[in-house]
Design a protein around this motif. Structure first.
Motif, PDB file in Angstrom:
ATOM      1  N   LYS A   1     -45.178   9.996  -7.308  1.00  0.00           N
ATOM      2  CA  LYS A   1     -46.389  10.815  -7.196  1.00  0.00           C
ATOM      3  C   LYS A   1     -47.560   9.954  -7.643  1.00  0.00           C
ATOM      4  O   LYS A   1     -47.705   9.649  -8.827  1.00  0.00           O
ATOM      5  CB  LYS A   1     -46.270  12.062  -8.072  1.00  0.00           C
ATOM      6  N   VAL A   2     -48.375   9.539  -6.684  1.00  0.00           N
ATOM      7  CA  VAL A   2     -49.560   8.753  -6.981  1.00  0.00           C
ATOM      8  C   VAL A   2     -50.693   9.691  -7.383  1.00  0.00           C
ATOM      9  O   VAL A   2     -51.450   9.422  -8.316  1.00  0.00           O
ATOM     10  CB  VAL A   2     -49.964   7.892  -5.763  1.00  0.00           C
ATOM     11  N   SER A   3     -50.795  10.808  -6.674  1.00  0.00           N
ATOM     12  CA  SER A   3     -51.764  11.865  -6.976  1.00  0.00           C
ATOM     13  C   SER A   3     -51.220  13.135  -6.349  1.00  0.00           C
ATOM     14  O   SER A   3     -50.151  13.127  -5.741  1.00  0.00           O
ATOM     15  CB  SER A   3     -53.137  11.518  -6.397  1.00  0.00           C
ATOM     16  N   ASN A   4     -51.961  14.226  -6.469  1.00  0.00           N
ATOM     17  CA  ASN A   4     -51.523  15.465  -5.836  1.00  0.00           C
ATOM     18  C   ASN A   4     -51.592  15.385  -4.322  1.00  0.00           C
ATOM     19  O   ASN A   4     -50.979  16.190  -3.631  1.00  0.00           O
ATOM     20  CB  ASN A   4     -52.356  16.646  -6.325  1.00  0.00           C
ATOM     21  N   LEU A   5     -52.303  14.412  -3.800  1.00  0.00           N
ATOM     22  CA  LEU A   5     -52.427  14.258  -2.360  1.00  0.00           C
ATOM     23  C   LEU A   5     -51.508  13.167  -1.817  1.00  0.00           C
ATOM     24  O   LEU A   5     -51.012  13.263  -0.699  1.00  0.00           O
ATOM     25  CB  LEU A   5     -53.882  13.930  -1.988  1.00  0.00           C
ATOM     26  N   ILE A   6     -51.257  12.132  -2.591  1.00  0.00           N
ATOM     27  CA  ILE A   6     -50.517  10.974  -2.098  1.00  0.00           C
ATOM     28  C   ILE A   6     -49.202  10.824  -2.855  1.00  0.00           C
ATOM     29  O   ILE A   6     -49.188  10.689  -4.079  1.00  0.00           O
ATOM     30  CB  ILE A   6     -51.346   9.682  -2.253  1.00  0.00           C
ATOM     31  N   LEU A   7     -48.101  10.870  -2.096  1.00  0.00           N
ATOM     32  CA  LEU A   7     -46.767  10.665  -2.662  1.00  0.00           C
ATOM     33  C   LEU A   7     -45.988   9.778  -1.705  1.00  0.00           C
ATOM     34  O   LEU A   7     -46.354   9.644  -0.541  1.00  0.00           O
ATOM     35  CB  LEU A   7     -46.035  12.005  -2.827  1.00  0.00           C
ATOM     36  N   ASN A   8     -44.914   9.173  -2.192  1.00  0.00           N
ATOM     37  CA  ASN A   8     -44.026   8.464  -1.280  1.00  0.00           C
ATOM     38  C   ASN A   8     -42.583   8.722  -1.667  1.00  0.00           C
ATOM     39  O   ASN A   8     -42.263   8.935  -2.831  1.00  0.00           O
ATOM     40  CB  ASN A   8     -44.362   6.976  -1.156  1.00  0.00           C
ATOM     41  N   ILE A   9     -41.742   8.733  -0.643  1.00  0.00           N
ATOM     42  CA  ILE A   9     -40.305   8.960  -0.812  1.00  0.00           C
ATOM     43  C   ILE A   9     -39.608   7.655  -0.450  1.00  0.00           C
ATOM     44  O   ILE A   9     -39.888   7.068   0.596  1.00  0.00           O
ATOM     45  CB  ILE A   9     -39.808  10.101   0.105  1.00  0.00           C
TER      46      ILE A   9
END
Length: 166
Positions: free
Chosen positions: A112-120
């Protein structure tokens, strides 16, 4: 000449049957997905539930692909509870995978980078050698059940389960 014709006929009938036989699914240890929160916002109860749900979805999708047989990790759960983050433990997951009879080990994490940007992220390794068998990463936008599910589905279909010419 007759003997050759008979052999060719036999070969023609046996070969397709041999090709149709699929390999048995690979025993795979799928470890719990880790949530790596590098954002300024603390992890929420919804995210913690999403990470558990994503783990169930990952196991189900890999099993349904027919390529993998998901092994039970219960016999090594006590060791897993004491283990560091598997994504950075220098292969500490590999002996645990072998202990439960897996030939490969899957380690996944969501950052979780931010509430908008995540990566799996997902890597599948050979449980004996540690060699990477498959790996992939996908960025998602939006911190919702739907975005996480879609991200995982895309990761699996486009990178992990896709037949690629090597």
């Amino acid at each position: 000449m007759t003997r050759l014709a008979v052999l060719l006929c036999l070969a023609a009938t046996i070969a397709p049957a041999g090709l149709a036989r699929a390999e048995p699914p690979t025993p795979l240890a799928v470890f719990d997905i880790e949530l790596i929160n590098t954002s300024l916002a603390p992890s929420t109860p919804e995210e913690l539930e999403r990470i558990r749900a994503l783990g169930r979805q990952l196991r189900d999708a890999l099993a349904q692909s027919g390529r993998y047989r998901i092994v039970d990790l219960a016999p090594v759960q006590a060791a897993l509870d004491k283990a560091p983050e598997l994504r950075n433990c220098n292969g500490c997951e590999l002996p645990l995978a072998r202990q439960v009879g897996a030939h490969q080990a899957a380690v996944a994490w969501v950052q979780k980078v931010s509430n908008l940007i995540l990566n799996i992220n997902l890597k599948i390794e050979d449980a004996t050698t540690g060699a990477r068998v498959r790996a992939g990463s996908v960025d998602i936008r939006g911190n919702t059940d739907e975005s996480w599910t879609r991200g995982l589905r895309f990761l699996l279909e486009d990178q992990i389960l896709a037949d690629k010419a090597d």
